[in-house]
Write an enzyme that holds these catalytic residues in place. Structure first.
Site, PDB file in Angstrom:
ATOM      1  N   TYR A   1     -13.054 -12.295  -2.116  1.00 50.49           N
ATOM      2  CA  TYR A   1     -12.313 -11.425  -3.031  1.00 50.49           C
ATOM      3  C   TYR A   1     -12.926 -11.561  -4.422  1.00 50.49           C
ATOM      4  CZ  TYR A   1      -8.489 -11.161   0.448  1.00 50.49           C
ATOM      5  OH  TYR A   1      -7.723 -10.949   1.576  1.00 50.49           O
TER       6      TYR A   1
ATOM      7  N   LEU B   1       3.484  -2.646   2.863  1.00 49.70           N
ATOM      8  CA  LEU B   1       3.805  -1.401   2.157  1.00 49.70           C
ATOM      9  C   LEU B   1       2.777  -0.311   2.448  1.00 49.70           C
ATOM     10  CD1 LEU B   1       4.875  -2.773  -1.352  1.00 49.70           C
ATOM     11  CD2 LEU B   1       6.333  -2.191   0.594  1.00 49.70           C
TER      12      LEU B   1
ATOM     13  N   ARG C   1      -0.373  -0.333   1.925  1.00 47.98           N
ATOM     14  CA  ARG C   1      -1.233  -0.220   0.735  1.00 47.98           C
ATOM     15  C   ARG C   1      -0.624   0.701  -0.313  1.00 47.98           C
ATOM     16  NH1 ARG C   1      -4.298  -0.739   5.175  1.00 47.98           N
ATOM     17  NH2 ARG C   1      -5.735  -2.493   5.161  1.00 47.98           N
TER      18      ARG C   1
END
Length: 332
Positions: free
Chosen positions: A57, A207, A209
């Site tokens: 990330y 959710l 995204r």
């Protein structure tokens, strides 16, 4: 904060975890560093203990960000779930996955340093490396457990057969996989396998995204570099169809006195005590909205009404770009 065990051999964690990916890389729009750190700290203050990250990330940025946010906190007050193995280029491109045992040890050494810790609570390959038997990858993690650098083995986005093979090498604490009202393929074979073997599930994308958060609309465009711009569910007629599902959820949420986001997080949590939803909140505002979902009690009638509003398979479009679907453990 309530807690749940991640499988029969895993740790006790908060019933809601924090997914930190959106705080790096701009994958869901440009994050604010100060706000990201404040959000992690607010989550910890609220009793969230499970924090999920990946060494890829932001090419290490996320781990260093978390190290700053966690500084001064007792190490036994939170659990770090770290994914490894995804290969990146200097242009932020993706280059496959590396699950070789030597690579496992190398990735771990860098993560421990960036995070400023002496151990990782749950360590998992981000995706299956098709060139390396999963037994070899898990065996390398087991060696790191024996050496004291890792506490538990996790998996991410693999199928039922791979889960069984990995679990035969070392008990698996949890599988991390996308699971939401609009991504339910896991229910067919993977979730029953996990329950047979006593393995927990950490659900990301609860959710969709942001698609079923109640905050997305047809006029809203994705920022440059935003992953959602490439995702079929956010495109054209698919988007209009999927937002109509959200409108149906609004009516259910209103009757419960909740937001849509709270309703869909509560729905995931209600699917079993062995499931821990991850909230990918990038701001304190979104975190503050997610937390009350833990107190939202859904009755059998509520769950039936939600099912009528969004039946399994109701969403249109793949959850990832078509080229990436082959790397996932389940379908949509």
């Amino acid at each position: 904060m309530q807690t749940r065990n991640l499988g029969s051999d895993g740790p006790a964690v908060s019933v809601l975890g924090l997914g930190a990916m959106g705080m790096s890389d701009g994958v869901y729009g440009n994050p604010d560093r100060t706000e990201s750190i404040a959000t992690v700290q607010a989550a910890l203050d609220a009793g969230v203990t499970l924090i999920d990250t990946g060494d890829f990330y932001g090419m290490g940025h996320n781990e260093m960000l978390l190290a700053e946010a966690l500084r001064g906190r007792p190490r036994d007050s939170y659990q770090l779930s770290v994914k490894f193995g995804a290969l990146r280029g200097p242009d932020h491109s993706w280059g496959g996955n590396d699950g070789r045992p030597a690579a496992v040890r190398n990735y771990l050494a860098y993560s421990l340093n960036r995070l400023g810790t002496d151990h990782i609570d749950i360590y998992r390959p981000a995706r299956l490396d098709p060139t390396v038997p999963i037994e070899d990858t898990v065996g390398a993690i087991k060696e790191m457990i024996d050496a004291g650098y890792v506490r538990h083995v996790g998996l991410s986005e693999v199928n039922a057969e791979t889960i069984r093979r990995a679990h035969a090498v070392h008990p698996i604490a949890d599988l991390q996989i996308e699971y939401s009202l609009i991504s339910r393929a896991v229910e067919r074979e993977i979730l029953p396998t996990l329950r047979e073997l006593g393995i927990g599930l950490t659900a990301y994308g609860v959710l969709g995204r942001g698609l079923i958060s109640g905050h997305w609309n047809a006029a809203r465009g994705a920022d440059p570099g935003d992953f959602r711009a490439m995702t079929p569910r956010f495109a054209g007629d698919n988007l209009n169809h999927n937002l109509a599902l959200v409108d149906a959820l609004r009516r259910v949420a209103a009757a419960k006195g909740s937001t849509v986001a709270q309703l869909v997080i509560a729905w995931v949590a209600a699917q079993g005590d062995d499931i821990v939803p991850l909230a990918g909140a990038r701001t304190r505002e979104r975190l503050a909205e997610a937390l009350p979902a833990l107190d939202l009690k859904l009755t059998a009638d509520d769950l039936a009404e939600i099912e009528r509003a969004v039946p399994a398979g109701a969403a249109r479009g793949n959850r990832y770009p078509t080229a990436m679907m082959g790397h996932l453990g389940a379908g949509n």
